[in-house]
Design an enzyme around this catalytic site. Sequence first.
Site, short mmCIF file in Angstrom:
data_model
loop_
_atom_site.label_atom_id
_atom_site.label_comp_id
_atom_site.label_asym_id
_atom_site.label_seq_id
_atom_site.Cartn_x
_atom_site.Cartn_y
_atom_site.Cartn_z
N SER A 139 0.68 -1.20 0.03
CA SER A 139 0.19 -0.07 0.22
C SER A 139 0.96 1.27 -0.04
O SER A 139 2.03 1.10 0.45
CB SER A 139 -0.90 0.13 1.15
N TYR A 152 -2.22 -0.77 10.18
CA TYR A 152 -2.31 -1.16 9.07
C TYR A 152 -0.83 -0.59 8.31
O TYR A 152 -0.22 -1.20 7.49
CB TYR A 152 -3.49 -0.29 8.29
#
Length: 244
Positions: A139, A152
């Site tokens: 990501s 995350y």
Amino acid sequence: MPELDGKTVIISGGARGMGASHARLFVERGARVVMTDRLVEDGNSLAEELGDAAIFVEADVTSAQDWRRAVERAEEEFGAVDVLVNNAGILVTHRLETATEADFRRTLEVNQLGVFLGMQAVVPAMRRAGRGSIVNIGSTAGMVGFPDCFAYVATKWAIRGMTKAAAAELAPYGIRVNAVHPGDVETPMTADIRASGELTTDGIPLGRFGVPREVSMAVLHLASDDSSYTTGADVVVDGAYTAI
């Protein structure tokens, strides 16, 4: 144009969203695909849609046993495993001060441990075949620091390091390992955040969110023989968000 004719591919988190997009594109390009997920209804429906070139295997990426079973099923149905796409992931929004230990552990288990177990499970099969391509889905949260999603971010930075370490370790066996880092993409995982207005196109030079197929095209290139000299790389698909 990258092609995957006859290649056997395992995609975790393949029942919907970006994983389903990868599966559709890979079958379109000639691959035989094994999709794993905990979403049984969605997974079976997609496998039926894709026909004989795809099967669904219910699996939890945090389970080494489930990973072994998925690899065995892939070899039984389609032969040698050529490609792994470590796509499964979860996003829990919270700040450092408000994150619970349970939230943090669960995010690490799915996003980081799951990637580790997936790579570990396919390496013996790929070594037997004398080739392989592993694509880990990271990501832009692994390229810069974002507030409000502490765990995350931690896992996506970890994926970068795991990818590079694995690339160096597995290169002598003809196994390549790369990472694709999507920016803000329209998927079920981000739907609630987009709907709340917390996720906007502000700061994205292209002025829009990405769509899953745009990420899938980057994954396809790394999975195919067209990227035969690319390993240990970070490929960012984010509309230039991290370029400024």
